[in-house]
Design an enzyme around this catalytic site. Structure first.
Site, PDB file in Angstrom:
ATOM      1  N   LYS A 128       0.805  -1.400  -0.084  1.00  0.00           N
ATOM      2  CA  LYS A 128      -0.128   0.139   0.080  1.00  0.00           C
ATOM      3  C   LYS A 128       0.832   1.282  -0.111  1.00  0.00           C
ATOM      4  O   LYS A 128       0.661   2.229  -0.609  1.00  0.00           O
ATOM      5  CB  LYS A 128      -0.844  -0.134   1.334  1.00  0.00           C
ATOM      6  CG  LYS A 128      -2.077  -0.702   1.299  1.00  0.00           C
ATOM      7  CD  LYS A 128      -2.931  -0.226   2.673  1.00  0.00           C
ATOM      8  CE  LYS A 128      -2.636  -0.387   3.897  1.00  0.00           C
ATOM      9  NZ  LYS A 128      -2.263  -1.628   4.233  1.00  0.00           N
ATOM     10  N   ARG A 168      -9.679   1.267   9.272  1.00  0.00           N
ATOM     11  CA  ARG A 168      -9.180  -0.123   9.690  1.00  0.00           C
ATOM     12  C   ARG A 168     -10.317  -0.748  10.451  1.00  0.00           C
ATOM     13  O   ARG A 168      -9.875  -2.083  10.758  1.00  0.00           O
ATOM     14  CB  ARG A 168      -7.905  -0.114  10.409  1.00  0.00           C
ATOM     15  CG  ARG A 168      -6.629  -0.562   9.679  1.00  0.00           C
ATOM     16  CD  ARG A 168      -5.584  -0.106  10.551  1.00  0.00           C
ATOM     17  NE  ARG A 168      -4.328  -1.228  10.349  1.00  0.00           N
ATOM     18  CZ  ARG A 168      -3.222  -0.506   9.855  1.00  0.00           C
ATOM     19  NH1 ARG A 168      -3.116   0.822   9.482  1.00  0.00           N
ATOM     20  NH2 ARG A 168      -2.049  -1.090   9.721  1.00  0.00           N
ATOM     21  N   ARG A 190      11.668  -5.954   5.226  1.00  0.00           N
ATOM     22  CA  ARG A 190      11.615  -4.747   5.145  1.00  0.00           C
ATOM     23  C   ARG A 190      12.568  -3.874   6.150  1.00  0.00           C
ATOM     24  O   ARG A 190      12.620  -4.223   7.328  1.00  0.00           O
ATOM     25  CB  ARG A 190      10.078  -4.423   5.383  1.00  0.00           C
ATOM     26  CG  ARG A 190       9.768  -2.911   5.335  1.00  0.00           C
ATOM     27  CD  ARG A 190       8.373  -2.692   5.029  1.00  0.00           C
ATOM     28  NE  ARG A 190       7.550  -2.911   6.026  1.00  0.00           N
ATOM     29  CZ  ARG A 190       5.984  -2.748   6.131  1.00  0.00           C
ATOM     30  NH1 ARG A 190       5.468  -2.293   5.038  1.00  0.00           N
ATOM     31  NH2 ARG A 190       5.307  -2.711   7.245  1.00  0.00           N
ATOM     32  N   ARG A 195      11.612  -2.252  11.773  1.00  0.00           N
ATOM     33  CA  ARG A 195      10.281  -1.776  12.853  1.00  0.00           C
ATOM     34  C   ARG A 195      10.226  -2.867  13.838  1.00  0.00           C
ATOM     35  O   ARG A 195      10.164  -4.139  13.277  1.00  0.00           O
ATOM     36  CB  ARG A 195       9.070  -1.426  11.760  1.00  0.00           C
ATOM     37  CG  ARG A 195       9.178  -0.151  11.392  1.00  0.00           C
ATOM     38  CD  ARG A 195       7.977   0.227  10.438  1.00  0.00           C
ATOM     39  NE  ARG A 195       6.797  -0.373  10.967  1.00  0.00           N
ATOM     40  CZ  ARG A 195       5.497  -0.193  10.048  1.00  0.00           C
ATOM     41  NH1 ARG A 195       5.732   0.379   8.771  1.00  0.00           N
ATOM     42  NH2 ARG A 195       4.581  -0.785  10.145  1.00  0.00           N
ATOM     43  N   ARG A 254      -0.418  -9.070  13.509  1.00  0.00           N
ATOM     44  CA  ARG A 254      -1.299  -7.891  12.610  1.00  0.00           C
ATOM     45  C   ARG A 254      -2.039  -8.525  11.563  1.00  0.00           C
ATOM     46  O   ARG A 254      -3.026  -8.180  11.337  1.00  0.00           O
ATOM     47  CB  ARG A 254       0.094  -7.178  12.219  1.00  0.00           C
ATOM     48  CG  ARG A 254       0.671  -6.183  13.156  1.00  0.00           C
ATOM     49  CD  ARG A 254       2.171  -5.496  12.603  1.00  0.00           C
ATOM     50  NE  ARG A 254       1.692  -4.616  11.685  1.00  0.00           N
ATOM     51  CZ  ARG A 254       2.751  -4.358  10.677  1.00  0.00           C
ATOM     52  NH1 ARG A 254       3.951  -4.661  10.824  1.00  0.00           N
ATOM     53  NH2 ARG A 254       2.394  -3.275   9.612  1.00  0.00           N
TER      54      ARG A 254
HETATM   55  P1  AMP Z   1       1.035   0.788   9.245  1.00  0.00           P
HETATM   56  O1  AMP Z   1       2.220   1.484   8.942  1.00  0.00           O
HETATM   57  O2  AMP Z   1      -0.241   1.273   8.575  1.00  0.00           O
HETATM   58  O3  AMP Z   1       1.007  -0.721   9.406  1.00  0.00           O
HETATM   59  O4  AMP Z   1       0.396   1.031  10.881  1.00  0.00           O
HETATM   60  C1  AMP Z   1       1.267   0.593  12.004  1.00  0.00           C
HETATM   61  C2  AMP Z   1       0.667   0.444  13.115  1.00  0.00           C
HETATM   62  O5  AMP Z   1       0.083   1.660  13.657  1.00  0.00           O
HETATM   63  C3  AMP Z   1      -0.660  -0.682  13.268  1.00  0.00           C
HETATM   64  O6  AMP Z   1      -0.152  -1.946  13.508  1.00  0.00           O
HETATM   65  C4  AMP Z   1      -1.518  -0.261  14.336  1.00  0.00           C
HETATM   66  O7  AMP Z   1      -0.996  -0.407  15.463  1.00  0.00           O
HETATM   67  C5  AMP Z   1      -1.368   1.411  14.317  1.00  0.00           C
HETATM   68  N1  AMP Z   1      -2.470   1.824  13.209  1.00  0.00           N
HETATM   69  C6  AMP Z   1      -2.139   2.371  12.061  1.00  0.00           C
HETATM   70  N2  AMP Z   1      -3.295   3.083  11.417  1.00  0.00           N
HETATM   71  C7  AMP Z   1      -4.286   2.486  12.232  1.00  0.00           C
HETATM   72  C8  AMP Z   1      -5.765   2.776  12.440  1.00  0.00           C
HETATM   73  N3  AMP Z   1      -6.214   3.260  11.188  1.00  0.00           N
HETATM   74  N4  AMP Z   1      -6.408   2.381  13.389  1.00  0.00           N
HETATM   75  C9  AMP Z   1      -5.817   1.710  14.517  1.00  0.00           C
HETATM   76  N5  AMP Z   1      -4.557   1.485  14.529  1.00  0.00           N
HETATM   77  C10 AMP Z   1      -3.664   1.916  13.433  1.00  0.00           C
END
Ligand code: AMP
Length: 212
Positions: free
Chosen positions: A13, A88, A127, A160, A171
């Site tokens: 994404k 989400r 990554r 990360r 996740r």
């Molecule tokens: P991402 O970089 O989008 O994979 O997000 C990393 C982490 O941030 C996720 O595993 C969640 O803990 C948190 N996160 C990001 N976006 C959201 C969202 N829309 N709702 C809840 N948690 C989020």
């Protein structure tokens, strides 16, 4: 142009969002990036979100919805936006519907990038990212020129905490339970793209949908 990009963590994404946002000159709004920035700056949002992010759980809806309300009020959103990682949950999607209605705007495209779990685990575990400027690399298809060093700013690359295999599995589980139901929520508008293809082919498929 107002777009939502959906898909499991590690489906590409972020990479596709960067390309599309350049093409359409719209802001790339990634809730993950906004949260990581808050964690880095130790803001109230960052301090509350960190425990959830480190273990691969979702940050509570009310924090995310408040944060997005603020983000949408910024000037750059007037020309459109691409949402990456938001909504989400169904609660977030309903809150987004309300926000859009209040702003008297609607979404143009909702695209879901689909990739099987095993491919995702393989990809995410390779990554690396730059804690300094946020640039993301992948040892499978976007290697840094110099080992463990950022091409853009020279920062020392790291994995990360939430990209470690056991956290990724969590996740993915969270994604299937809490985020995948959005595919039915948006069923009237959603278009699917096969994210297992080569990055450029996925981009072509996405751009084709956006131009349709
Ligand atoms: P991402 O970089 O989008 O994979 O997000 C990393 C982490 O941030 C996720 O595993 C969640 O803990 C948190 N996160 C990001 N976006 C959201 C969202 N829309 N709702 C809840 N948690 C989020």
């Amino acid at each position: 142009m107002r777009i939502i990009l959906l898909g499991p963590p590690g489906c590409g994404k972020g990479t596709q969002a960067d390309i599309v946002c350049k093409e359409y000159n719209i802001p790339h709004i990634s809730t993950g990036d906004i949260l990581r920035d808050n964690v880095k700056r130790k803001t109230d949002i960052g301090l509350s979100a960190k425990q959830y992010m480190d273990t691969g759980r979702l940050v509570p809806d009310e924090i995310i919805i408040g944060m997005m309300q603020d983000r949408f009020s910024e000037n750059d959103c007037k020309k459109g936006f691409l949402l990456d990682g938001f909504p989400r949950t169904i609660t977030q999607a309903e809150a987004l519907d309300n926000l859009l209605e209040k702003m008297d705007i609607s979404l143009d495209h909702i695209i879901n990038i689909d990739v099987p779990d095993e491919d995702i685990i393989n990809r995410i575990s390779k990554r690396l990212s730059c804690p300094n400027c946020g640039e993301v690399y992948n040892l499978l298809y976007k290697k840094p020129k110099k080992e463990m060093s950022c091409d853009t700013c020279g920062g020392k690359l790291h994995q990360r905490d939430d990209d470690k295999e056991e956290v990724i599995r969590n996740r993915l589980d969270v994604y299937r339970k809490q985020t995948a139901p959005l595919i039915s929520y948006y069923k009237q508008k959603i278009k699917n793209v096969n994210g297992s293809k080569d990055i450029r082919e996925v981009t072509m498929d996405i751009l084709k949908i956006l131009k349709s």
